[in-house]
Design a protein around this motif. Structure first.
Motif, short mmCIF file in Angstrom:
data_model
loop_
_atom_site.label_atom_id
_atom_site.label_comp_id
_atom_site.label_asym_id
_atom_site.label_seq_id
_atom_site.Cartn_x
_atom_site.Cartn_y
_atom_site.Cartn_z
N UNK A 36 34.77 38.10 44.52
CA UNK A 36 34.93 39.21 43.59
C UNK A 36 33.66 39.33 42.76
N UNK A 37 33.22 40.54 42.57
CA UNK A 37 32.06 40.80 41.72
C UNK A 37 32.52 41.56 40.47
N UNK A 38 32.04 41.12 39.34
CA UNK A 38 32.35 41.77 38.06
C UNK A 38 31.04 42.23 37.44
N UNK A 39 30.97 43.50 37.07
CA UNK A 39 29.77 44.05 36.47
C UNK A 39 30.15 44.75 35.17
N UNK A 40 29.59 44.23 34.07
CA UNK A 40 29.87 44.82 32.76
C UNK A 40 28.82 45.86 32.41
N UNK A 41 29.22 46.80 31.56
CA UNK A 41 28.29 47.78 31.02
C UNK A 41 28.84 48.29 29.70
N UNK A 42 27.99 48.98 28.94
CA UNK A 42 28.43 49.63 27.72
C UNK A 42 28.04 48.95 26.43
N UNK A 43 27.40 47.80 26.51
CA UNK A 43 26.97 47.14 25.29
C UNK A 43 25.81 47.86 24.63
N UNK A 44 25.46 47.41 23.43
CA UNK A 44 24.35 48.02 22.73
C UNK A 44 24.38 47.72 21.25
N UNK A 45 23.58 48.47 20.53
CA UNK A 45 23.47 48.33 19.07
C UNK A 45 24.28 49.43 18.41
N UNK A 46 25.09 49.05 17.44
CA UNK A 46 25.93 50.02 16.73
C UNK A 46 26.00 49.62 15.27
N UNK A 47 26.16 50.59 14.40
CA UNK A 47 26.28 50.31 12.98
C UNK A 47 27.69 49.84 12.64
N UNK A 48 27.83 49.07 11.57
CA UNK A 48 29.18 48.68 11.14
C UNK A 48 30.08 49.90 10.96
N UNK A 49 31.31 49.77 11.43
CA UNK A 49 32.24 50.88 11.38
C UNK A 49 32.21 51.76 12.61
N UNK A 50 31.23 51.56 13.46
CA UNK A 50 31.09 52.37 14.66
C UNK A 50 31.97 51.89 15.80
N UNK A 51 31.80 52.53 16.96
CA UNK A 51 32.61 52.25 18.14
C UNK A 51 31.74 52.07 19.37
N UNK A 52 32.24 51.28 20.29
CA UNK A 52 31.65 51.12 21.61
C UNK A 52 32.76 50.96 22.62
N UNK A 53 32.49 51.35 23.86
CA UNK A 53 33.43 51.09 24.94
C UNK A 53 32.71 50.29 26.01
N UNK A 54 33.23 49.12 26.30
CA UNK A 54 32.71 48.28 27.38
C UNK A 54 33.50 48.56 28.66
N UNK A 55 32.81 48.47 29.78
CA UNK A 55 33.45 48.63 31.08
C UNK A 55 33.16 47.42 31.94
N UNK A 56 34.12 47.07 32.77
CA UNK A 56 33.96 45.99 33.73
C UNK A 56 34.48 46.48 35.07
N UNK A 57 33.57 46.62 36.02
CA UNK A 57 33.95 47.05 37.35
C UNK A 57 34.11 45.85 38.25
N UNK A 58 35.31 45.67 38.80
CA UNK A 58 35.60 44.56 39.70
C UNK A 58 35.68 45.09 41.12
N UNK A 59 34.93 44.50 42.00
CA UNK A 59 34.93 44.92 43.40
C UNK A 59 34.88 43.69 44.29
N UNK A 60 35.06 43.91 45.58
CA UNK A 60 35.05 42.81 46.52
C UNK A 60 36.44 42.57 47.05
N UNK A 61 36.88 41.33 46.98
CA UNK A 61 38.22 40.99 47.47
C UNK A 61 39.24 41.32 46.39
N UNK A 62 39.58 42.58 46.29
CA UNK A 62 40.49 43.04 45.24
C UNK A 62 41.87 42.45 45.45
N UNK A 63 42.40 41.90 44.42
CA UNK A 63 43.71 41.27 44.47
C UNK A 63 44.73 42.20 43.80
N UNK A 64 45.99 42.12 44.26
CA UNK A 64 47.00 43.05 43.77
C UNK A 64 47.58 42.60 42.44
N UNK A 65 47.60 41.31 42.19
CA UNK A 65 48.13 40.79 40.93
C UNK A 65 47.08 39.90 40.30
#
Length: 119
Positions: free
Chosen positions: A2-31
């Protein structure tokens, strides 16, 4: 495998928002359980939030009410998100995506994405 690739990090001011993503691919498991951890220098990696294939979620006390974990799935991959609102300087860390197939103790990790909360 399984490969996991994160994205969405960065610099933000206090009180701000960010959304992180993690894409999982490869031998995808059902549970599975997937989670976001974070780590700062000199400290142990800590669990931030987790979600199972059934949709059950857990959160660290420090992020309850501010962060939300959710996921999408298509035939080829699973994507898990971490929506982070009302960010604080103490949320600054490298955030790692983690996946554990149900019924195993196998841990898959992404390489991490840096989140910096600073004015």
């Amino acid at each position: 495998q399984v490969q996991l690739v994160e994205s969405g990090g960065g610099l933000v001011q206090p009180g701000g928002s960010l959304r992180l993503s993690c894409a999982a691919s490869g031998s995808i498991f059902s549970r599975y359980a997937m989670a976001w951890y974070r780590q700062t220098p000199g400290k142990q990696r800590e669990l931030v939030a987790s979600i199972t294939s059934g949709g059950s979620t857990t959160y660290a006390d420090s992020v309850k009410g501010r962060f939300a974990i959710f996921r999408d799935r298509d035939n080829a991959k699973i994507t898990v998100y971490l929506q982070m609102n009302s960010l604080k300087p103490e949320d600054t860390a490298v955030y790692y995506c983690n996946a554990v197939p149900f019924g195993t103790s196998i841990n898959y990790w992404g390489r991490g994405t840096q989140v910096t909360v600073s004015s």
